[in-house]
Design a protein around this motif. Sequence first.
Motif, short mmCIF file in Angstrom:
data_model
loop_
_atom_site.label_atom_id
_atom_site.label_comp_id
_atom_site.label_asym_id
_atom_site.label_seq_id
_atom_site.Cartn_x
_atom_site.Cartn_y
_atom_site.Cartn_z
N SER A 83 0.82 -1.22 0.10
CA SER A 83 -0.01 0.04 0.03
C SER A 83 0.96 1.19 0.12
N GLU A 84 0.43 2.22 -0.51
CA GLU A 84 1.08 3.53 -0.39
C GLU A 84 1.40 4.12 0.96
N GLU A 85 0.37 3.65 1.91
CA GLU A 85 0.56 3.80 3.27
C GLU A 85 1.40 3.05 4.20
N PHE A 104 -2.23 -1.49 -3.45
CA PHE A 104 -3.40 -0.45 -3.57
C PHE A 104 -2.92 1.03 -3.10
N ASP A 105 -3.55 2.06 -3.50
CA ASP A 105 -3.58 3.26 -3.20
C ASP A 105 -4.98 3.41 -2.31
N PRO A 106 -5.04 3.36 -1.02
CA PRO A 106 -6.16 3.35 -0.45
C PRO A 106 -7.20 4.54 -0.54
N LEU A 107 -6.63 5.63 -0.69
CA LEU A 107 -7.19 6.81 -0.62
C LEU A 107 -6.42 7.93 -1.69
N ASP A 108 -6.84 7.86 -2.97
CA ASP A 108 -6.07 8.84 -4.17
C ASP A 108 -6.72 10.11 -3.87
N GLY A 109 -5.97 11.12 -3.82
CA GLY A 109 -6.36 12.49 -4.05
C GLY A 109 -6.68 13.05 -2.70
N SER A 110 -5.64 12.66 -1.65
CA SER A 110 -5.90 13.06 -0.15
C SER A 110 -6.12 14.58 -0.17
N ARG A 232 -8.42 20.65 -17.63
CA ARG A 232 -9.07 20.28 -16.47
C ARG A 232 -7.93 19.64 -15.82
N TRP A 233 -8.12 20.01 -14.20
CA TRP A 233 -7.18 19.29 -13.35
C TRP A 233 -7.68 19.18 -12.05
N ILE A 234 -8.16 17.85 -11.78
CA ILE A 234 -8.86 17.61 -10.59
C ILE A 234 -7.88 17.53 -9.37
N ALA A 235 -6.69 17.09 -9.58
CA ALA A 235 -5.66 16.66 -8.63
C ALA A 235 -6.16 15.55 -7.57
N SER A 236 -7.14 14.70 -8.32
CA SER A 236 -7.20 13.08 -7.88
C SER A 236 -7.11 12.43 -9.08
N MET A 237 -6.02 11.77 -9.03
CA MET A 237 -5.65 10.93 -10.41
C MET A 237 -6.88 10.12 -10.70
N VAL A 238 -7.42 9.60 -9.80
CA VAL A 238 -8.62 8.44 -10.05
C VAL A 238 -9.83 9.23 -10.81
N ILE A 250 -6.01 13.67 -22.63
CA ILE A 250 -4.64 13.54 -22.15
C ILE A 250 -4.50 13.88 -20.86
N PHE A 251 -3.89 13.13 -19.85
CA PHE A 251 -3.41 13.41 -18.44
C PHE A 251 -1.91 13.34 -18.36
N MET A 252 -1.24 14.23 -17.84
CA MET A 252 0.19 14.15 -17.77
C MET A 252 0.50 14.64 -16.28
N TYR A 253 1.43 13.74 -15.82
CA TYR A 253 2.28 14.19 -14.44
C TYR A 253 3.84 13.89 -14.98
N PRO A 254 4.50 14.88 -15.72
CA PRO A 254 5.87 14.71 -16.07
C PRO A 254 7.03 14.89 -15.08
N GLY A 264 9.13 11.55 -11.50
CA GLY A 264 7.91 12.10 -11.30
C GLY A 264 7.12 11.89 -10.05
N LYS A 265 5.93 12.44 -10.01
CA LYS A 265 5.25 12.23 -8.60
C LYS A 265 4.55 10.97 -8.38
N LEU A 266 4.05 10.60 -9.39
CA LEU A 266 2.97 9.33 -9.31
C LEU A 266 3.79 8.06 -9.33
N ARG A 267 3.21 7.23 -8.31
CA ARG A 267 3.75 5.88 -7.90
C ARG A 267 3.52 4.93 -8.90
N LEU A 268 4.38 4.08 -9.50
CA LEU A 268 4.18 3.05 -10.46
C LEU A 268 3.31 1.81 -10.08
N TYR A 270 1.07 1.37 -7.89
CA TYR A 270 -0.26 1.31 -7.39
C TYR A 270 -1.12 2.67 -7.87
N GLU A 271 -0.55 3.13 -8.75
CA GLU A 271 -1.01 4.32 -9.43
C GLU A 271 -0.98 4.27 -11.03
N ALA A 272 0.18 4.37 -11.33
CA ALA A 272 0.51 4.33 -12.79
C ALA A 272 0.15 2.98 -13.34
P1 AHG Z 1 -2.27 10.49 -3.31
O1 AHG Z 1 -3.39 11.46 -2.77
O2 AHG Z 1 -2.81 9.07 -3.10
O3 AHG Z 1 -1.02 10.93 -2.60
O4 AHG Z 1 -2.15 11.05 -4.69
C1 AHG Z 1 -2.34 12.16 -5.10
C2 AHG Z 1 -1.77 12.29 -6.58
C3 AHG Z 1 -2.74 12.18 -7.66
O5 AHG Z 1 -3.92 11.51 -7.24
C4 AHG Z 1 -3.16 13.29 -8.30
O6 AHG Z 1 -2.99 13.11 -9.65
C5 AHG Z 1 -1.69 13.99 -7.99
O7 AHG Z 1 -1.18 13.74 -6.93
C6 AHG Z 1 -1.77 15.84 -7.98
O8 AHG Z 1 -0.83 16.29 -7.61
P2 AHG Z 1 -0.45 17.89 -7.44
O9 AHG Z 1 -1.32 18.00 -6.08
O10 AHG Z 1 0.86 18.32 -7.43
O11 AHG Z 1 -1.37 18.47 -8.27
#
Ligand code: AHG
Length: 324
Positions: A83-85, A104-110, A232-238, A250-254, A264-268, A270-272
């Motif tokens: 888990s991420e946690e 798993f990422d139990p809660l994505d977009g914390s 659009r950028w919701i900041a919850s990958m899900v 297209i969704f990008m986190y380079p 990059g920021k995202l985890r391979l 349990y996210e990518a």
């Molecule tokens: P988590 O809440 O599981 O740590 O993941 C957050 C990730 C992902 O959901 C989202 O796309 C990205 O962080 C948003 O990052 P920024 O806040 O830098 O935009």
Amino acid sequence: MTINLAQYLEHNTDAHMAVLVSAIAEVSQAISAAVHKGALGGVLGSAGSENVQGETQKKLDIIANDMILEALAATGVVAGMASEELDDCSPVPGHSDRPFLVLFDPLDGSSNIDVNVSIGTIFSILPNPDVGEITNESFLQPGTEQLAAGYVVYGPQTSLVLTFGKGVVAFTLDREAGEYIQTSESMEIPDDTKEFAINMSNQRHWYEPVQRYISELLEGKTGARGKDFNMRWIASMVADVHRVLTRGGIFMYPKDLRDPNKPGKLRLMYEANPMSMLVEQAGGKSFDATQRILDIQPTDLHQRCAVMLGSANEVQRVSGYHTS
Ligand code: AHG
Ligand code: MN
Ligand code: MN
Ligand code: MN
């Protein structure tokens, strides 16, 4: 004729996988109920602890994590979880021979929990490599090895989106009936789009290929792309990926210049990887810049990667800017 999740699993998976996915669906209903209680359930705010990612954990990160660990250990088909946690994997004691490993990422977009914006749970199901006790190394399999992947998005609806390698199906939670009802038989991503998702506040940190790709989009009808794009950028990958699966994009986190050693920021794991399996199964592409994310050979449970996923022609274009 609508079918529920149990009927879908009965006709499309084997008994062990059906037990596992049913358990994930069931615990997601409990998480959904906690999410929707919000302040009334005392689940908002920080837990005051830090995870292995260096992030401050939210109460709901930990609540969801503990609920999933307990639910999946009780299925009788899971040999271990990551888990991420959790710093390290969590083997199910005495059951290293069970068929599945689950990440798993139990809660994505914390960061969205306290502001009432859609969040979710992401999961990836790998085969147990059956080489004795379960360790972190047991999980280090490329994304192409995934037997299944999916997520639950806790938004205006609670939706479960799944793939077993034969396309992408979606279910919507009927709260009154307490069950998931199938609401899509095949989610598909169009090859082209006019919608992009990236955190623009990082623009000054991007490498040149991403700078070039985004600046061309922003030129609008008169510019290189000859059409207006929406952002659009919701900041919850899900939630962002759910939109891409629903209407393209297209969704990008380079990776960026802030830390050249951080890909990059995202985890391979349990996210990518789970999101890449879903996107490819829906006809899209998912690259880390130049290579298919699902082909990456993992070396660490919590390794990060750059992510560019969604409508195939856009992902191909931005990847081409990295290799030209
Ligand atoms: P988590 O809440 O599981 O740590 O993941 C957050 C990730 C992902 O959901 C989202 O796309 C990205 O962080 C948003 O990052 P920024 O806040 O830098 O935009
Ligand atoms: Mn986090
Ligand atoms: Mn996440
Ligand atoms: Mn998370």
